[in-house]
Scaffold this motif. Sequence first.
Motif, short mmCIF file in Angstrom:
data_model
loop_
_atom_site.label_atom_id
_atom_site.label_comp_id
_atom_site.label_asym_id
_atom_site.label_seq_id
_atom_site.Cartn_x
_atom_site.Cartn_y
_atom_site.Cartn_z
N PRO A 13 11.55 -28.84 18.78
CA PRO A 13 12.58 -28.87 17.89
C PRO A 13 12.48 -28.06 16.54
O PRO A 13 13.55 -28.04 16.08
CB PRO A 13 11.99 -30.62 17.66
N GLU A 14 11.47 -27.77 16.10
CA GLU A 14 11.49 -27.32 14.81
C GLU A 14 12.24 -25.85 14.84
O GLU A 14 12.89 -25.50 14.02
CB GLU A 14 10.08 -26.90 14.35
N SER A 15 11.77 -25.08 15.64
CA SER A 15 12.52 -23.72 15.97
C SER A 15 13.97 -24.11 16.26
O SER A 15 14.94 -23.20 15.88
CB SER A 15 11.95 -22.80 16.76
N ALA A 16 14.41 -24.91 17.25
CA ALA A 16 15.53 -25.19 17.70
C ALA A 16 16.61 -25.64 16.29
O ALA A 16 17.62 -25.20 16.32
CB ALA A 16 15.55 -26.16 18.73
N ARG A 17 15.92 -26.25 15.22
CA ARG A 17 16.68 -26.69 14.25
C ARG A 17 17.07 -25.62 13.41
O ARG A 17 18.21 -25.50 12.85
CB ARG A 17 16.19 -27.82 13.39
N THR A 18 16.17 -24.69 13.25
CA THR A 18 16.65 -23.46 12.36
C THR A 18 17.38 -22.52 12.98
O THR A 18 18.25 -21.99 12.39
CB THR A 18 15.07 -22.86 12.01
N ILE A 19 17.09 -22.24 14.41
CA ILE A 19 18.10 -21.44 15.27
C ILE A 19 19.58 -22.17 14.97
O ILE A 19 20.57 -21.32 14.62
CB ILE A 19 17.67 -21.50 16.65
N LYS A 20 19.87 -23.30 15.13
CA LYS A 20 21.16 -24.00 14.82
C LYS A 20 21.55 -23.91 13.55
O LYS A 20 22.90 -23.58 13.25
CB LYS A 20 21.19 -25.42 15.36
N GLU A 21 20.89 -24.24 12.53
CA GLU A 21 21.25 -23.89 10.92
C GLU A 21 21.57 -22.48 10.67
O GLU A 21 22.40 -22.19 9.90
CB GLU A 21 20.11 -24.40 10.22
N ASN A 22 21.19 -21.67 11.66
CA ASN A 22 21.53 -20.16 11.21
C ASN A 22 22.72 -19.44 12.35
O ASN A 22 22.57 -18.18 12.01
CB ASN A 22 20.14 -19.24 10.96
N SER A 23 23.20 -20.37 12.72
CA SER A 23 24.15 -19.92 13.92
C SER A 23 25.57 -20.31 13.74
O SER A 23 25.91 -21.05 12.90
CB SER A 23 23.96 -20.64 15.40
N ALA A 24 26.37 -19.12 14.16
CA ALA A 24 27.94 -19.48 13.94
C ALA A 24 28.10 -20.26 15.15
O ALA A 24 27.67 -20.34 16.21
CB ALA A 24 28.66 -18.09 14.05
N HIS A 25 29.46 -20.89 15.20
CA HIS A 25 29.51 -21.67 16.24
C HIS A 25 31.20 -21.68 16.53
O HIS A 25 31.93 -21.41 15.76
CB HIS A 25 29.57 -23.47 15.84
N TRP A 26 31.54 -22.10 17.87
CA TRP A 26 32.83 -22.10 18.32
C TRP A 26 33.08 -22.95 19.61
O TRP A 26 32.13 -23.20 20.18
CB TRP A 26 33.43 -20.47 18.64
#
Length: 423
Positions: free
Chosen positions: A59-72
């Motif tokens: 969960p920790e790395s997943a949250r950081t990845i999502k926080e630093n991602s663009a979304h469409w």
Amino acid sequence: MKIACVGGGPASLYFSILMKRADPSHDITVHERNRAGSTYGWGVTYWDGLLNYLHGADPESARTIKENSAHWDSWEMNVHDRATVATVTGEDWGEGFGIGRHQLLDILTERARSLGVHIEFEHEITDKDELADADLVVAGDGINSLLRERHTDHFGSEITVGRNVYAWLGTTKVFRSFTFTFVETAHGWIWCYGYGFSKDHSTCVVECSPATWKGLGLHQANKADSLALLEKLFADTLDGHPLIAQAHTEDGTDWLNFRTLTNRTWYHDNLVLLGDAAHTTHYSIGAGTALALEDAAFLVNALHGETQLQTALVRYDRERQAAIRPSLRAARYSARWYENLPRYVGLPPEQLFELLGQRRSPLLPHVPPRLYYRLGQAADQLYYRLGQAADQFRSLRNRGRRPDPGPHEPNTPEQPDEMIRRS
């Protein structure tokens, strides 16, 4: 176990993270030949299904990845023939995300180090004999893996070279939708895929046939001239923003033919393949990074589900190759769709957009495109009408019954499918 990972890409780093989470006593070192912070490429894509998978694994790395991602959550297609311009949009292809490759590697590196993984930059490994004290050697060193190439006959490695040429570029134009643009020239069609990966940059992959590439003079143009021509061709899509080549392309824009790698088996003694060292999938399905991370989870599951190393590697080889096969097929069909673009590009824009979304279909190459589209429309109508009839039948059947109490609510949260065991 004492484990050596060769190659500091997403596959090796994520494998080291999951192994440390499963058992902190593992002694893991990642060997990367380049210096820290040095990588190629722009942004990489992943989809909402992978994000759920990552949350279950770490969960920790997943949250950081999502926080630093663009979304469409929308898709746009532009078709510029020499007479007209047409634009089609859609919102039913699912959610997507983009993250800078550099950013992703930084996140995974920091997370791995926080768990006690040793990471050695500027340390190239060319033979697993250099790691004789390791119980397990993980080759995550890409399609040009030196460790794999020393045992090519055993692995059964095969590389198929695609017909079209492509260039992986960046731009300061931030695409809010995943964007396809097809442009007709005097020498044939050229197209690009654009998607955002940060607040100020997007990836822009340009592709065309060899005949178009040579006809436009791109095969002999220098970097500045190549970018200027491409910016002119895709001016409407770029809205005046520049295209950016990768820093290492000093003499010209890098034009490549995609290489599809397959291996008959993914392990040899205590050496196991991961990510692009084991397989590659055409960039047009946007699955390379996701599949590499999933490889890592499968390998960890196998290692902690078996008591013997060889038994675990056999299990990983069997289960992961079976699981990845549909993605490999989809990538082949997608690549062929673009290689045969003239077969489809003359369709009305709405039909072209629909068949663009169907490009992974094994049936599409064998059915006339217009007929395939009409059959799809008819099937959708039939499905809709059958659904209506089923709803009416359920309504009539349930008349006079007690109210439906609704679905059973479990007492425990649903668990991710076959995630790794944690310490």
